[in-house]
Design a protein around this motif. Structure first.
Motif, mmCIF file in Angstrom:
data_model
loop_
_atom_site.group_PDB
_atom_site.id
_atom_site.type_symbol
_atom_site.label_atom_id
_atom_site.label_comp_id
_atom_site.label_asym_id
_atom_site.label_seq_id
_atom_site.Cartn_x
_atom_site.Cartn_y
_atom_site.Cartn_z
ATOM 1 N N GLY A 135 46.220 37.520 55.244
ATOM 2 C CA GLY A 135 45.390 36.609 53.805
ATOM 3 C C GLY A 135 44.211 37.127 53.312
ATOM 4 O O GLY A 135 43.922 37.435 52.047
ATOM 5 N N ILE A 136 43.461 38.977 54.277
ATOM 6 C CA ILE A 136 42.683 38.606 52.985
ATOM 7 C C ILE A 136 43.007 40.293 52.910
ATOM 8 O O ILE A 136 41.992 40.606 51.720
ATOM 9 N N MET A 137 43.586 40.733 53.891
ATOM 10 C CA MET A 137 43.903 41.940 53.235
ATOM 11 C C MET A 137 45.212 42.447 52.163
ATOM 12 O O MET A 137 44.292 43.277 50.904
ATOM 13 N N ILE A 138 45.704 41.285 52.047
ATOM 14 C CA ILE A 138 47.560 41.529 50.875
ATOM 15 C C ILE A 138 46.671 41.187 49.963
ATOM 16 O O ILE A 138 47.053 42.389 48.779
ATOM 17 N N PRO A 139 46.142 40.152 49.816
ATOM 18 C CA PRO A 139 45.516 40.078 47.776
ATOM 19 C C PRO A 139 44.690 40.880 47.424
ATOM 20 O O PRO A 139 44.766 41.268 46.607
ATOM 21 N N GLN A 140 44.265 42.386 48.370
ATOM 22 C CA GLN A 140 43.610 43.567 47.156
ATOM 23 C C GLN A 140 44.331 44.585 46.976
ATOM 24 O O GLN A 140 44.182 45.104 46.168
ATOM 25 N N VAL A 141 45.801 44.188 47.402
ATOM 26 C CA VAL A 141 46.283 45.548 47.279
ATOM 27 C C VAL A 141 46.542 45.510 46.084
ATOM 28 O O VAL A 141 46.844 47.297 45.050
ATOM 29 N N PHE A 142 46.863 45.297 45.375
ATOM 30 C CA PHE A 142 47.388 44.578 43.356
ATOM 31 C C PHE A 142 45.756 45.443 42.294
ATOM 32 O O PHE A 142 46.859 46.297 42.390
ATOM 33 N N GLY A 143 45.089 44.821 43.216
ATOM 34 C CA GLY A 143 43.497 45.130 42.404
ATOM 35 C C GLY A 143 43.352 46.863 42.972
ATOM 36 O O GLY A 143 42.879 47.466 41.821
#
Length: 496
Positions: A135-143
């Protein structure tokens, strides 16, 4: 296979923030950065599917009960859902590269601890921790992708991302079955977690050198109390459901349900208070006044509630009931993933013209596939591969039509100023719906396996239990299709 790309990375959009000017990197550096974040998202989706195939082996080795197997899968999904919006906002404030690397390192460590689990309780706890790191890692992918590529190159990068997601949906059941059956170094199912360690180490080494840093210009305060209240309330609601077989329905079970409702009421009051003070909550209760969003929440919970439980119960039926190996079970499930890959591109391409119709068609197709499968398993015979492959492939076709576009269709009825917050909440609710489905339908399956008075359950018992779940799940998707009639007609892309 349990969800679409938009249900995970889309939560980063929930921050609704403005971007600080990113530093675009070029050439091989951008490609290397893309590979690093693709490794991260691949491992996340892989871990969400691979454990389903390995579940019977885990149960046998650790002596885990049915409820503990459900928690092994649900703990990851719930923790991931609880961390998505908060993880996205942490990246917006403190840097997406930094948070991606922290999440990836945590994912590596918790994967190793899952592999070292000595008992079901440790495995469940480490799966929850693993979900939080995801949940910390995955939201950063698009950015990070946006910060690595020029606008003209991003379409190809996101196309590669979609291809990797499709590959992960196929690789999950196959790799899970292969690793369990191969029993490398006598580790059995533990290799499904150990494999994350070397991949993570490689990604960390490369990522340190090639990932660009980016953050949002906004400094919105994190709503950690809201996230904790929401996760606690949902956990209290699911606990007595999953534990039905072990506990039965006693006053304690009803007390937990009541406590869950009370905690969620406190959560809503807390969110209203934050909104009134001008802060940014995890969930803005005012969104519920938007009809498309309120209906969309129900549609998301219902739609994704049937996916995770479907593969858990099917995997147990195939291995414990028909006697198939984990590898053979993975091969049986692959047609579902292939079907979703076939139609996902079509669904995305037509969403702007006929999004609602595609959602309804997808839900009805899934329901039809489950009714066909029920007809195949209800008599208690051992079906052959191709007899199982056909309804599974049909179900995959339905999933591919609906899952990738559901959030965007719902957002078509949400004002642009609310789209970011609504998208983040919908992405999180998809994970919660999956966990709730495993709790309810998984419990229905395990409590329906009666067995004989003189011995362990046989194939007819597993076929009977799976049949009950298939009928219930088909009814769920029929209801989902009816709910979707109230959604907007077509998807729209809100401006970032």
């Amino acid at each position: 296979m349990t969800d679409s790309p938009s249900t995970r990375e889309g939560a980063r959009e929930g921050a609704g923030t403005t971007e600080a000017s990113p530093t675009i990197i070029a050439g091989g550096g951008a490609t290397a950065a893309l590979l690093v974040v693709l490794f991260g998202s691949f491992m996340d989706l892989l871990d969400a599917t691979i454990v389903t195939v390995a579940a019977p082996a885990v149960a046998q080795d650790l002596g885990a009960g049915d409820a503990q197997i459900q928690w092994t899968i649900t703990a990851y999904t719930l923790a991931l859902g609880a961390g998505l919006i908060t993880g996205g906002r942490l990246g917006d404030q403190y840097g997406r590269k930094r948070l991606f690397m922290i999440g990836l390192a945590g994912f590596m460590v918790t994967s190793a601890l899952c592999a070292l689990a000595a008992d079901p309780a440790m495995l469940i706890g480490m799966r929850a921790a693993q979900g939080l790191t995801a949940g910390i890692m995955i939201p950063q992918v698009f950015g990070i992708i946006r910060a690595s590529f020029t606008p003209g190159e991003r379409a190809k990068a996101f196309g590669a991302y979609g291809a990797v997601q499709g590959l992960a949906s196929v690789a999950g059941p196959l790799l899970g079955g292969l690793l369990v059956d191969a029993d490398l170094f006598g580790l059995g199912w533990r290799t499904i977690f150990w494999i994350n360690v070397p991949v993570s180490i490689l990604a960390l080494i490369i990522g340190t050198k090639v990932l660009p840093e980016s953050r949002s210009a906004s400094t919105a305060r994190l709503d950690l109390p809201g996230a904790l209240l929401a996760a606690t309330g949902i956990l209290l609601l699911l606990l007595p459901i999953i534990q039905t077989e072990a506990w039965g329905w006693t006053w304690g079970s009803y007390a937990l349900l009541a406590a869950g409702i009370i905690v969620l009421a406190i959560f809503l009051a807390h969110e209203r208070r934050l909104t009134g003070r001008g802060h940014e909550p995890v969930f803005d209760p005012a969104l519920l006044r938007i009809r498309a969003f309120a209906v969309g929440l129900g549609a998301c919970v219902l739609f994704f509630g049937g996916i995770g439980s479907y593969f858990l119960t099917l995997s147990v039926y195939l291995q414990n009931g028909t006697g198939r190996t984990a590898w053979e079970t993975g091969l049986v499930i692959v047609p579902y993933a292939l079907g979703s890959i076939v139609t996902s591109g079509l669904g995305v391409a037509l969403a702007a013209k006929a999004g609602r119709a595609l959602l309804i068609a997808g839900s009805l197709t899934i329901a039809a596939s489950q009714l066909v499968l029920w007809f195949i398993v209800k008599d208690g015979d051992d079906p052959g591969y191709w007899l199982l492959a056909l309804p599974l492939f049909i179900g995959g076709l339905g999933l591919g039509l609906a899952a990738p576009i559901l959030v965007n269709v719902v957002l078509a009825g949400v004002p642009g100023r609310n789209a970011g917050a609504a998208g983040g909440v919908l992405s999180t609710v998809n994970q919660i719906g999956g966990a709730a489905g495993i709790a309810v339908l998984g419990t229905l399956f395990f409590t329906s396996i009666t067995g004989s008075a003189t011995g362990a359950p046989a194939l007819p018992d597993y076929g009977h239990a799976l049949g009950i779940v298939l009928i219930a799940s088909a009814a769920l998707y029929l209801i989902t299709a009816l709910v979707m009639l109230a959604l907007p007609k077509a998807a729209v892309e809100h401006a970032e």
